[in-house]
Design an enzyme around this catalytic site. Structure first.
Site, PDB file in Angstrom:
ATOM      1  N   TYR A 112      25.420  -4.518  14.415  1.00  0.00           N
ATOM      2  CA  TYR A 112      26.007  -3.288  14.959  1.00  0.00           C
ATOM      3  C   TYR A 112      26.677  -2.492  13.842  1.00  0.00           C
ATOM      4  O   TYR A 112      26.542  -1.271  13.762  1.00  0.00           O
ATOM      5  CB  TYR A 112      27.023  -3.634  16.048  1.00  0.00           C
ATOM      6  CG  TYR A 112      26.440  -4.431  17.200  1.00  0.00           C
ATOM      7  CD1 TYR A 112      25.790  -3.795  18.251  1.00  0.00           C
ATOM      8  CD2 TYR A 112      26.531  -5.816  17.228  1.00  0.00           C
ATOM      9  CE1 TYR A 112      25.246  -4.516  19.298  1.00  0.00           C
ATOM     10  CE2 TYR A 112      25.992  -6.549  18.280  1.00  0.00           C
ATOM     11  CZ  TYR A 112      25.355  -5.906  19.317  1.00  0.00           C
ATOM     12  OH  TYR A 112      24.811  -6.616  20.337  1.00  0.00           O
ATOM     13  N   ASN A 135      20.175   1.093  26.295  1.00  0.00           N
ATOM     14  CA  ASN A 135      18.720   1.002  26.140  1.00  0.00           C
ATOM     15  C   ASN A 135      18.039   0.588  27.441  1.00  0.00           C
ATOM     16  O   ASN A 135      18.434  -0.367  28.081  1.00  0.00           O
ATOM     17  CB  ASN A 135      18.396  -0.020  25.049  1.00  0.00           C
ATOM     18  CG  ASN A 135      16.905  -0.173  24.851  1.00  0.00           C
ATOM     19  OD1 ASN A 135      16.133   0.736  25.153  1.00  0.00           O
ATOM     20  ND2 ASN A 135      16.506  -1.319  24.348  1.00  0.00           N
ATOM     21  N   CYS A 143      16.420  -3.925  21.095  1.00  0.00           N
ATOM     22  CA  CYS A 143      17.862  -4.052  20.944  1.00  0.00           C
ATOM     23  C   CYS A 143      18.291  -5.517  20.834  1.00  0.00           C
ATOM     24  O   CYS A 143      19.400  -5.801  20.405  1.00  0.00           O
ATOM     25  CB  CYS A 143      18.582  -3.371  22.106  1.00  0.00           C
ATOM     26  SG  CYS A 143      18.242  -4.110  23.693  1.00  0.00           S
ATOM     27  N   GLU A 170      10.986 -14.902  17.988  1.00  0.00           N
ATOM     28  CA  GLU A 170      10.685 -14.207  16.741  1.00  0.00           C
ATOM     29  C   GLU A 170      11.203 -14.958  15.516  1.00  0.00           C
ATOM     30  O   GLU A 170      11.110 -14.468  14.395  1.00  0.00           O
ATOM     31  CB  GLU A 170      11.280 -12.786  16.777  1.00  0.00           C
ATOM     32  CG  GLU A 170      10.732 -11.945  17.913  1.00  0.00           C
ATOM     33  CD  GLU A 170      11.212 -10.500  17.871  1.00  0.00           C
ATOM     34  OE1 GLU A 170      11.643 -10.044  16.798  1.00  0.00           O
ATOM     35  OE2 GLU A 170      11.149  -9.830  18.919  1.00  0.00           O
TER      36      GLU A 170
END
Length: 176
Positions: A112, A135, A143, A170
């Site tokens: 952030y 979002n 996000c 990921e």
DNA sequence: CTAACTAAACCTA
DNA sequence: TAGGTTTAGTTAG
């Protein structure tokens, strides 16, 4: 406002779009019915008159390609999911933040505070957090790849369990 | 316009 | 690591 429910390896996702781009993409739900309810709630929460301007002529949108890419994503493939987004439903600040988030590649992460610094407000991390929370096009605007610098992994509208799951998918590590 | 919110970060010990 | 302080933008009243 067009809407659809697609099937993914993780369940059913609702999405909506305009001629400009995607507006909503929800995380998968166990049943199409649940996905539909979530989608309706997301659309009802939209600001009234969207400021969508330049429309892209022709059809950029092919449901099947979105469905295929999302399926690849949940299969663990490194896909970019670079579909157009209709930014007209966000405030100026939210748009500036989310367009930064949009650029984060698969498997990468930022904080952030880093986004705040990129925007010229080095101490605006908290404001960035609240903007990221607005979002509605999950996965497309990744996000979940935005985490807290020092303690924890931040938050997530769809629940922190989802965020952990996506980050693990990921291969992104974070402090806990 | 003010005040009460945040999906943060920093400082100190 | 834990707790308090600082911080910027949004939202409700």
């Amino acid at each position: 406002m067009n809407t659809a429910i697609i099937e993914t390896p993780a369940g059913y996702s609702g999405l909506s779009w305009t001629p400009v781009g995607l507006v909503v993409l929800n995380l998968p739900s166990p049943s199409p019915q649940d996905a539909e309810i979530k989608l309706r709630e997301a659309i009802e929460g939209l600001p009234v008159k969207p400021g969508s301007k330049k429309e892209i002529p022709g059809s950029w949108f092919e449901l099947s390609s979105v469905e295929r890419e999302i399926a690849l994503y949940f299969g663990g493939k490194s896909v970019d999911l670079e579909f157009p987004v209709d930014w007209g439903y966000y405030t100026e600040f939210q748009k500036r933040v989310l367009q930064k988030v949009y650029l984060i590649k698969w498997g990468q992460a930022t904080t952030y505070g880093q986004i705040a610094a990129d925007l010229g407000s080095p101490r605006g991390a908290r404001a960035v957090g609240s903007a990221v929370g607005s979002n509605r096009a999950l996965l497309i605007i990744p996000c979940h790849r935005v985490i807290a610098r020092n303690s924890g992994l931040g938050g997530f509208g769809g629940g922190l369990d989802w965020k952990r799951k996506l980050l693990k998918l990921e291969g992104i590590t974070y402090k806990e």
